[in-house]
Design a protein around this motif. Structure first.
Motif, mmCIF file in Angstrom:
data_model
loop_
_atom_site.group_PDB
_atom_site.id
_atom_site.type_symbol
_atom_site.label_atom_id
_atom_site.label_comp_id
_atom_site.label_asym_id
_atom_site.label_seq_id
_atom_site.Cartn_x
_atom_site.Cartn_y
_atom_site.Cartn_z
ATOM 1 N N GLU A 107 13.093 46.809 95.339
ATOM 2 C CA GLU A 107 14.047 45.717 95.171
ATOM 3 C C GLU A 107 15.192 46.110 94.231
ATOM 4 O OE1 GLU A 107 10.699 45.356 94.588
ATOM 5 O OE2 GLU A 107 10.302 44.581 96.609
ATOM 6 N N THR A 108 14.917 47.036 93.306
ATOM 7 C CA THR A 108 15.924 47.467 92.333
ATOM 8 C C THR A 108 16.023 48.985 92.365
ATOM 9 O OG1 THR A 108 15.258 45.615 90.923
ATOM 10 C CG2 THR A 108 16.701 47.273 89.946
ATOM 11 N N PRO A 109 16.883 49.551 93.204
ATOM 12 C CA PRO A 109 17.023 51.003 93.288
ATOM 13 C C PRO A 109 17.513 51.602 91.977
ATOM 14 C CG PRO A 109 18.710 49.897 94.578
ATOM 15 C CD PRO A 109 17.763 48.852 94.143
ATOM 16 N N ALA A 110 17.431 52.931 91.889
ATOM 17 C CA ALA A 110 17.688 53.635 90.634
ATOM 18 C C ALA A 110 19.054 53.310 90.034
ATOM 19 C CB ALA A 110 17.544 55.138 90.855
ATOM 20 N N ALA A 111 20.090 53.266 90.853
ATOM 21 C CA ALA A 111 21.438 53.028 90.329
ATOM 22 C C ALA A 111 21.550 51.649 89.689
ATOM 23 C CB ALA A 111 22.465 53.179 91.449
ATOM 24 N N LEU A 112 20.994 50.631 90.355
ATOM 25 C CA LEU A 112 21.042 49.284 89.802
ATOM 26 C C LEU A 112 20.188 49.183 88.541
ATOM 27 C CD1 LEU A 112 20.855 47.024 92.985
ATOM 28 C CD2 LEU A 112 22.832 47.501 91.539
ATOM 29 N N MET A 113 19.036 49.855 88.545
ATOM 30 C CA MET A 113 18.151 49.854 87.384
ATOM 31 C C MET A 113 18.840 50.467 86.182
ATOM 32 S SD MET A 113 15.996 52.243 85.668
ATOM 33 C CE MET A 113 15.505 53.445 86.905
ATOM 34 N N ARG A 114 19.541 51.586 86.394
ATOM 35 C CA ARG A 114 20.254 52.229 85.279
ATOM 36 C C ARG A 114 21.357 51.310 84.749
ATOM 37 N NH1 ARG A 114 20.973 57.183 82.994
ATOM 38 N NH2 ARG A 114 19.480 58.154 84.427
ATOM 39 N N GLY A 115 22.066 50.675 85.658
ATOM 40 C CA GLY A 115 23.119 49.752 85.234
ATOM 41 C C GLY A 115 22.566 48.621 84.381
#
Length: 243
Positions: A107-115
Motif C-alpha cells: 500500500e505504501t511503496p518505497a518512494a512514498l514511505m521515504r517521503g
C-alpha cells in the motif's frame, strides 16, 4: 538451460538434494547452485592433481591443504590492527536509543514511505518533544508502543548502520538524516551514553590473532576459488556476476 561446469552437468536432482542446507540464505536457489558449482570445480581440480580419496570431501580437503598457503598473522600485524581500530577494543560502552521505523508495503511503496519518513523527521527536528507520540502512531517496530525505546545496547548488538548512527549522537540528540538498514528507514534519537574502558592489547592479543588469521584464511580461500571460476567454462549460470 542446463548448468554445465567444464562440461559436467549440475542436475536438478543435485539442486533439490542440496537446497535444504541453504534455506537461511537470502536466495536459497542461488546459494545452492553456487555451492554445487564450486564443489564441482574443486572436485575436478583434485582429480586433475591426481588426488585420490574414498570420500570426495577428503580429496577436496587435501587439495586445499596443498594449494592454499596457511596464513600467518604475527604480533606486529595484530598490534597494527589494534592501534588502527581503537573503537573495537572498548568494553562496557553503551548507548540508549529510540527509533521510529518506516517500512514499505504494497500500500505504501518505497518512494512514498521515504517521503513520509522525511516529513516526520523534519517535524521532529522542529518539535522533538513529539518523538514518543509519533513513534506510537507510526513506527513499524513493536518498540513503537514504548515510544520507540529500544533500551541500552553495546557495540556489535545492532546492525552496523544503526549502531554507527546511535553511537555518533550526543545524549538526547536526534539524527539529522534518516538511517537506512535492512529493516527499513529509521529516525534515531540517542539517550543516555555510558563510556567504556579500553581493553589492553595483551588482553586481546590471542583472540585478535585468531580472528585475523581466520580473516586471512577466508581471503585466501576467496582468491583461490575466484581463480578457479575465472579459468572455468561455466554455462547456464553467471557465477562471476553472482560473486
Amino acid at each position: 538451460m542446463a548448468i554445465l561446469v567444464n562440461g559436467v552437468e549440475i542436475t536438478d536432482a543435485q539442486i533439490e538434494a542440496e537446497m535444504p542446507h541453504h534455506q537461511d540464505a537470502p536466495s536459497p536457489l542461488d546459494a545452492t547452485v553456487q555451492e554445487l558449482i564450486l564443489r564441482e570445480l574443486l572436485t575436478q581440480r583434485a582429480r586433475a592433481k591426481g588426488i585420490e580419496a574414498a570420500d570426495p570431501q577428503e580429496a577436496v580437503g587435501e587439495l586445499l591443504g596443498q594449494e592454499i598457503e596457511a596464513p600467518k598473522v604475527d604480533e606486529a600485524q595484530a598490534r597494527a590492527f589494534y592501534d588502527a581500530n581503537p573503537q573495537a577494543f572498548v568494553q562496557g560502552e553503551q548507548v540508549e536509543a529510540s527509533h521510529i521505523l518506516f517500512k514499505s508495503t504494497p500500500e505504501t511503496p518505497a518512494a512514498l514511505m521515504r517521503g513520509k519518513a522525511e516529513q516526520v523527521l523534519m517535524e521532529l527536528r522542529l518539535a522533538p518533544h513529539l518523538f514518543e507520540t509519533r513513534a506510537k502512531e507510526l513506527s513499524a517496530c513493536p518498540s513503537g508502543q514504548q515510544g520507540g525505546a529500544l533500551g541500552a545496547f553495546g557495540r556489535g548488538q545492532m546492525v552496523p548502520e544503526f549502531e554507527q548512527a546511535a553511537f555518533s549522537l550526543g545524549e538526547g540528540e536526534l539524527a539529522k538524516e534518516l538511517v537506512e538498514t535492512q529493516f527499513g528507514l529509521h529516525i534515531i534519537k540517542a539517550g543516555k551514553k555510558t563510556e567504556g574502558a579500553s581493553v589492553s592489547f595483551d588482553e586481546v592479543q590471542e583472540r585478535l590473532t585468531a580472528y585475523l588469521t581466520e580473516m586471512e584464511a577466508r581471503r585466501a580461500m576467496h582468491t583461490y576459488l575466484q581463480g578457479l571460476v575465472e579459468a572455468a567454462d561455466i554455462q547456464g549460470y553467471d557465477l562471476k556476476a553472482a560473486g
